[in-house]
Enzyme design. Structure first.
Site, PDB file in Angstrom:
ATOM      1  N   GLU A 124      39.986 -29.077 -19.316  1.00 42.04           N
ATOM      2  CA  GLU A 124      38.543 -29.235 -19.124  1.00 42.04           C
ATOM      3  C   GLU A 124      38.185 -30.532 -18.412  1.00 42.04           C
ATOM      4  O   GLU A 124      37.321 -30.546 -17.549  1.00 42.04           O
ATOM      5  CB  GLU A 124      37.829 -29.203 -20.487  1.00 42.04           C
ATOM      6  CG  GLU A 124      36.345 -29.492 -20.345  1.00 42.04           C
ATOM      7  CD  GLU A 124      35.535 -29.286 -21.608  1.00 42.04           C
ATOM      8  OE1 GLU A 124      36.121 -29.197 -22.696  1.00 42.04           O
ATOM      9  OE2 GLU A 124      34.304 -29.221 -21.479  1.00 42.04           O
ATOM     10  N   ILE A 159      39.639 -31.553 -26.653  1.00 50.67           N
ATOM     11  CA  ILE A 159      38.777 -31.519 -27.848  1.00 50.67           C
ATOM     12  C   ILE A 159      37.766 -30.401 -27.634  1.00 50.67           C
ATOM     13  O   ILE A 159      36.926 -30.481 -26.740  1.00 50.67           O
ATOM     14  CB  ILE A 159      37.994 -32.838 -28.077  1.00 50.67           C
ATOM     15  CG1 ILE A 159      38.927 -34.056 -28.139  1.00 50.67           C
ATOM     16  CG2 ILE A 159      37.175 -32.735 -29.369  1.00 50.67           C
ATOM     17  CD1 ILE A 159      38.203 -35.384 -28.413  1.00 50.67           C
TER      18      ILE A 159
HETATM   19  C1  IPD Z   1      31.829 -26.560 -26.804  1.00 54.17           C
HETATM   20  C2  IPD Z   1      32.163 -25.966 -28.154  1.00 54.17           C
HETATM   21  C3  IPD Z   1      30.901 -25.420 -28.804  1.00 54.17           C
HETATM   22  C4  IPD Z   1      30.214 -24.415 -27.941  1.00 54.17           C
HETATM   23  C5  IPD Z   1      29.920 -25.009 -26.576  1.00 54.17           C
HETATM   24  C6  IPD Z   1      31.212 -25.520 -25.932  1.00 54.17           C
HETATM   25  P1  IPD Z   1      33.316 -28.590 -25.880  1.00 54.17           P
HETATM   26  O1  IPD Z   1      32.999 -27.010 -26.165  1.00 54.17           O
HETATM   27  O2  IPD Z   1      33.097 -24.944 -28.044  1.00 54.17           O
HETATM   28  O3  IPD Z   1      31.220 -24.760 -30.001  1.00 54.17           O
HETATM   29  O4  IPD Z   1      29.027 -24.016 -28.536  1.00 54.17           O
HETATM   30  O5  IPD Z   1      29.368 -23.990 -25.783  1.00 54.17           O
HETATM   31  O6  IPD Z   1      30.903 -26.086 -24.672  1.00 54.17           O
HETATM   32  O7  IPD Z   1      32.334 -29.027 -24.834  1.00 54.17           O
HETATM   33  O8  IPD Z   1      33.131 -29.304 -27.154  1.00 54.17           O
HETATM   34  O9  IPD Z   1      34.712 -28.543 -25.396  1.00 54.17           O
HETATM   35 CA    CA Z   2      36.257 -29.906 -24.652  1.00 51.46          CA
END
Ligand code: IPD
Ligand code: CA
Length: 269
Positions: A65, A92
């Site tokens: 990511e 994360i």
């Molecule tokens: C997020 C988490 C969250 C979800 C968001 C994601 P990130 O990922 O998975 O549960 O609701 O849409 O973007 O940004 O913490 O890797």
């Molecule tokens: Ca993330």
């Protein structure tokens, strides 16, 4: 060491460090908006995971990511479908939880071979829970086999969703979906990590999880773990899940039709 054992070892090491650092101060930046955060520990962890994989498999590609280039969905899909070995990682998943010192952040590591999910690992350092699966070999939590639940009635099911960082396109629709489905299920949870929600569906703790607007690194590992635990993965309209997905639904394979009917009823209003 088998590839899955390596992935588990890397996730455990990375997660142990994250758990150690969570109460210290660290740098936090905004990405696309104030709803979308990245910390120095997202970046450090991604670097650590990438380097650890590259050390053992120098010819494998690793995308994560925090270091992925801004490529179009189509070119990313082509890459995922054509590469013999491509790892997809989220250092994360649940950064907002991590920033607030909350549990519910995970490390997500998946390996794809020519578009097929081959292994997936989701580690929750707070509870020291390691979820993992290899294609056709079942899903496990801390070395014990896991299965989705048998619950067939939505009204007796606990389901989960997430609040996406993209507000008007994705978060507002989720609020409407909750309004529609919230009185037809036993209850709804939002733990703040897509990967953790998938792992909980696989372990039979939740009957289903849905969310629009996710990225492949949020759910690659979790999707395989759900499938290997006997569950079902699709888009929210029931269409086959592909890497250009606009939405994500995973279930125990019993409550999906009822959920899809609810989602479709909102679209047709
Ligand atoms: C997020 C988490 C969250 C979800 C968001 C994601 P990130 O990922 O998975 O549960 O609701 O849409 O973007 O940004 O913490 O890797
Ligand atoms: Ca993330």
């Amino acid at each position: 060491m088998k590839t899955v054992e390596l992935a588990v070892k890397i996730a455990k090491e990375a997660g142990t460090e994250l758990a150690k650092q969570i109460d210290n101060s660290f740098n936090i930046e905004q990405k696309k908006s104030s709803f979308d955060l990245v910390t120095e520990w997202d970046k450090n962890t991604e670097h650590f995971i990438k380097e650890s994989i590259k050390q053992k498999y120098p010819d494998h590609e690793v995308i994560g990511e925090e270091s992925i280039s801004n490529e179009s969905n189509i070119s990313l899909t082509n890459k995922l479908n054509n590469k013999s070995n491509i790892w997809v990682i989220d250092p994360i998943d649940g950064t907002s939880n991590y920033v607030h010192g909350l549990p519910g952040y995970t490390i997500s590591i998946a390996l794809l071979k020519k578009g097929e999910l081959s292994l997936g690992v989701v580690y929750d350092p707070h509870n020291d829970e390691m979820f993992y699966a290899e294609k056709s070999r079942g899903a496990f939590l801390n070395n014990k086999k896991i299965n989705v639940s048998n619950q067939a009635d939505l009204i007796s099911s606990i389901i989960a969703t997430g609040f996406p960082s993209e507000v008007s396109k994705h978060r507002v629709p989720v609020l409407n979906q909750i309004k529609q489905i919230g009185t037809s299920c036993h209850n709804i949870r939002v733990y703040g990590s897509a990967a953790l929600h998938c792992a909980y569906v696989a372990a039979g703790r939740l009957e289903a999880y849905w969310e629009p607007g996710l990225n492949i690194w949020d759910i690659a590992a979790g999707a395989l773990i759900v499938k290997e635990a006997g569950g079902k993965v699709s888009e929210m309209d029931g269409e086959k899940f592909s890497y250009e997905f606009g939405s994500f639904l995973c279930t125990n394979g019993r409550v999906d039709n009822e959920m899809i009917r609810h989602f479709n009823s909102i679209t047709s209003k």
